[in-house]
Design a protein around this motif. Structure first.
Motif, PDB file in Angstrom:
ATOM      1  N   ARG A  92      45.430  15.947 -19.963  1.00 32.32           N
ATOM      2  CA  ARG A  92      45.809  15.412 -21.497  1.00 32.32           C
ATOM      3  C   ARG A  92      47.397  15.297 -21.707  1.00 32.32           C
ATOM      4  O   ARG A  92      47.667  14.441 -22.689  1.00 32.32           O
ATOM      5  N   ASP A  93      47.961  16.207 -21.200  1.00 34.43           N
ATOM      6  CA  ASP A  93      49.517  16.281 -21.270  1.00 34.43           C
ATOM      7  C   ASP A  93      50.147  15.832 -19.843  1.00 34.43           C
ATOM      8  O   ASP A  93      51.354  15.979 -19.870  1.00 34.43           O
ATOM      9  N   SER A  94      49.478  15.008 -19.003  1.00 32.78           N
ATOM     10  CA  SER A  94      49.966  14.722 -17.926  1.00 32.78           C
ATOM     11  C   SER A  94      50.944  13.369 -17.952  1.00 32.78           C
ATOM     12  O   SER A  94      50.669  12.615 -18.607  1.00 32.78           O
ATOM     13  N   ASP A  95      51.861  13.348 -17.173  1.00 33.75           N
ATOM     14  CA  ASP A  95      52.795  12.146 -17.137  1.00 33.75           C
ATOM     15  C   ASP A  95      52.734  11.530 -15.867  1.00 33.75           C
ATOM     16  O   ASP A  95      53.461  10.431 -15.561  1.00 33.75           O
ATOM     17  N   TRP A  96      51.446  11.857 -15.047  1.00 29.02           N
ATOM     18  CA  TRP A  96      51.138  10.991 -13.992  1.00 29.02           C
ATOM     19  C   TRP A  96      50.802   9.615 -14.342  1.00 29.02           C
ATOM     20  O   TRP A  96      50.031   9.321 -15.313  1.00 29.02           O
ATOM     21  N   VAL A  97      51.156   8.790 -13.433  1.00 27.61           N
ATOM     22  CA  VAL A  97      50.764   7.387 -13.160  1.00 27.61           C
ATOM     23  C   VAL A  97      50.089   6.984 -12.201  1.00 27.61           C
ATOM     24  O   VAL A  97      50.573   7.347 -10.930  1.00 27.61           O
ATOM     25  N   VAL A  98      49.058   6.252 -12.044  1.00 26.68           N
ATOM     26  CA  VAL A  98      48.127   5.806 -10.817  1.00 26.68           C
ATOM     27  C   VAL A  98      48.572   4.340 -10.550  1.00 26.68           C
ATOM     28  O   VAL A  98      48.020   3.661 -11.568  1.00 26.68           O
ATOM     29  N   ARG A  99      49.108   3.987  -9.257  1.00 27.00           N
ATOM     30  CA  ARG A  99      49.191   2.668  -9.035  1.00 27.00           C
ATOM     31  C   ARG A  99      48.562   2.300  -7.823  1.00 27.00           C
ATOM     32  O   ARG A  99      47.989   3.264  -6.997  1.00 27.00           O
ATOM     33  N   ALA A 100      48.674   1.122  -7.134  1.00 25.70           N
ATOM     34  CA  ALA A 100      47.959   0.672  -5.956  1.00 25.70           C
ATOM     35  C   ALA A 100      48.992  -0.019  -5.076  1.00 25.70           C
ATOM     36  O   ALA A 100      49.708  -1.001  -5.715  1.00 25.70           O
ATOM     37  N   ASP A 101      48.902   0.022  -3.836  1.00 21.60           N
ATOM     38  CA  ASP A 101      49.570  -0.734  -2.665  1.00 21.60           C
ATOM     39  C   ASP A 101      51.322  -0.823  -3.105  1.00 21.60           C
ATOM     40  O   ASP A 101      51.966  -1.712  -2.697  1.00 21.60           O
ATOM     41  N   SER A 156      46.158   1.262  -0.605  1.00 23.50           N
ATOM     42  CA  SER A 156      46.469   2.996  -1.178  1.00 23.50           C
ATOM     43  C   SER A 156      46.550   3.024  -2.620  1.00 23.50           C
ATOM     44  O   SER A 156      46.734   2.111  -3.206  1.00 23.50           O
ATOM     45  N   ILE A 157      45.901   4.141  -3.080  1.00 21.19           N
ATOM     46  CA  ILE A 157      46.382   4.392  -4.279  1.00 21.19           C
ATOM     47  C   ILE A 157      46.925   5.699  -4.730  1.00 21.19           C
ATOM     48  O   ILE A 157      46.891   6.691  -3.777  1.00 21.19           O
ATOM     49  N   GLU A 158      48.043   5.465  -5.338  1.00 19.08           N
ATOM     50  CA  GLU A 158      49.164   6.456  -5.451  1.00 19.08           C
ATOM     51  C   GLU A 158      49.286   7.056  -6.846  1.00 19.08           C
ATOM     52  O   GLU A 158      49.304   6.264  -7.926  1.00 19.08           O
ATOM     53  N   VAL A 159      49.484   8.429  -6.971  1.00 21.38           N
ATOM     54  CA  VAL A 159      49.593   9.055  -7.951  1.00 21.38           C
ATOM     55  C   VAL A 159      51.155   9.635  -8.226  1.00 21.38           C
ATOM     56  O   VAL A 159      51.644  10.294  -7.325  1.00 21.38           O
ATOM     57  N   MET A 160      51.648   8.947  -9.008  1.00 27.00           N
ATOM     58  CA  MET A 160      53.086   9.188  -9.134  1.00 27.00           C
ATOM     59  C   MET A 160      53.558   9.985 -10.393  1.00 27.00           C
ATOM     60  O   MET A 160      52.993   9.996 -11.416  1.00 27.00           O
ATOM     61  N   GLN A 161      54.637  10.891 -10.259  1.00 24.40           N
ATOM     62  CA  GLN A 161      55.258  11.366 -11.166  1.00 24.40           C
ATOM     63  C   GLN A 161      56.705  11.153 -11.118  1.00 24.40           C
ATOM     64  O   GLN A 161      57.530  11.382 -10.412  1.00 24.40           O
ATOM     65  N   GLY A 162      57.259  10.189 -12.022  1.00 23.29           N
ATOM     66  CA  GLY A 162      58.243   9.364 -11.872  1.00 23.29           C
ATOM     67  C   GLY A 162      58.332   8.743 -10.532  1.00 23.29           C
ATOM     68  O   GLY A 162      57.561   7.835 -10.288  1.00 23.29           O
ATOM     69  N   GLN A 203      47.322   5.523 -16.650  1.00 25.30           N
ATOM     70  CA  GLN A 203      47.899   6.837 -16.998  1.00 25.30           C
ATOM     71  C   GLN A 203      46.674   7.770 -16.780  1.00 25.30           C
ATOM     72  O   GLN A 203      45.692   7.665 -17.001  1.00 25.30           O
ATOM     73  N   ALA A 204      47.207   8.885 -15.959  1.00 28.10           N
ATOM     74  CA  ALA A 204      46.259   9.933 -15.697  1.00 28.10           C
ATOM     75  C   ALA A 204      45.637  10.585 -16.928  1.00 28.10           C
ATOM     76  O   ALA A 204      44.367  10.924 -16.921  1.00 28.10           O
ATOM     77  N   ARG A 205      46.415  10.485 -17.810  1.00 23.23           N
ATOM     78  CA  ARG A 205      45.765  11.391 -19.035  1.00 23.23           C
ATOM     79  C   ARG A 205      44.428  10.541 -19.598  1.00 23.23           C
ATOM     80  O   ARG A 205      43.556  10.878 -20.411  1.00 23.23           O
ATOM     81  N   ALA A 206      44.347   9.047 -19.240  1.00 22.86           N
ATOM     82  CA  ALA A 206      43.317   8.396 -19.503  1.00 22.86           C
ATOM     83  C   ALA A 206      42.066   8.874 -19.129  1.00 22.86           C
ATOM     84  O   ALA A 206      40.900   8.507 -19.590  1.00 22.86           O
TER      85      ALA A 206
END
Length: 248
Positions: A88-97, A139-145, A240-243
């Motif tokens: 819920r408080d994560s700032d991670w973002v998930v993207r692809a390729d 590829s599925i990438e989990v990014m923090q910044g 958004q990971a929090r989603a």
């Protein structure tokens, strides 16, 4: 190896032996040899077969029974209540390729409990890099910044995604990658995500087993459907990971 059919390099489109002829021990070993060309790899996945071997071995082709899958329906990938609360408080973002090469390198090199070495050889990295260049591997990438904290990669054929490997640089990174991928695939009406072989971690996350014959019927239908060839950067977007937290 004497009992196994041998694939020849000369014809990458030659049919594989029927998956039902795979050995029971080791479970699913079907054939040996051949190459890792794009036509052969796509032909293998289309028939529920994948390569898996270590450096110094010939290429080994597998179709285990049973097979392990995740449903892409809501809840198909299970995240614990505690973990979802942390998102819920994560700032991670998930993207692809965006960083395919970095993801496959991380899958190959990050230490894993109970595992010595890697099956993702240099030849495998080159082969899947070519699949990615042609729009078949993703590829599925989990990014923090700008920091890559987790991810996975696999192959898409039609409306079937075949997961190959995942990693976490930060705790939970691979879980978020898997859950985000399942969400997007479900939104695209891709019903299943192949996870190949069972292990306790996958089963805790909601993976289900299916007899190989059932799995092959699933693949035959899904792989024949319209897919999403080419890069997934725009289609996947930024999640958004929090989603993924949902109600807790």
């Amino acid at each position: 190896m004497n009992r196994l059919p041998v694939l020849l390099d000369a014809d990458p489109l030659a049919p594989f032996p029927p998956a039902g002829r795979a050995l029971r021990e080791p479970n699913g070993l079907l054939a040996v040899g051949g190459d890792l060309s794009v036509p052969r790899l796509l032909n293998a996945y289309r028939h529920g077969i994948f390569p898996w071997y270590s450096a110094g071995q010939p290429i080994l082709w597998w179709s285990p029974d049973p097979r392990v899958l995740f449903s892409t329906a809501p809840g198909g990938v299970h995240l614990s209540r505690r973990f979802r609360r942390s998102l819920r408080d994560s700032d991670w973002v998930v993207r692809a390729d965006h960083r395919f090469g970095e993801v496959i390198d991380a899958c190959a090199t990050l230490p894993r409990s109970g595992q010595d070495g890697t099956w993702i050889t240099a030849d495998m990295r080159r082969a899947y890099g070519e699949l990615h260049r042609l729009g078949h591997a993703h590829s599925i990438e989990v990014m923090q910044g700008e920091q890559l904290v987790g991810g996975l990669y696999g192959v898409a054929v039609g409306r079937m995604f075949f997961g190959e490997s995942m990693f976490s640089a930060n705790t939970g990174g691979s879980k978020v990658a898997l859950a985000a991928l399942a969400r997007r695939l479900g939104e695209w009406d891709w019903p299943w995500l192949d996870a190949q072989v069972a292990n306790p971690h996958l089963l805790r996350m909601g993976a289900v087993t299916r007899p190989r014959d059932d799995f092959l019927r699933i693949v035959a239908t899904a792989a024949a459907g319209p897919g999403r060839p080419g890069p997934w950067r725009e289609a996947f977007g930024a999640l958004q990971a929090r989603a993924l937290a949902g109600p807790v």
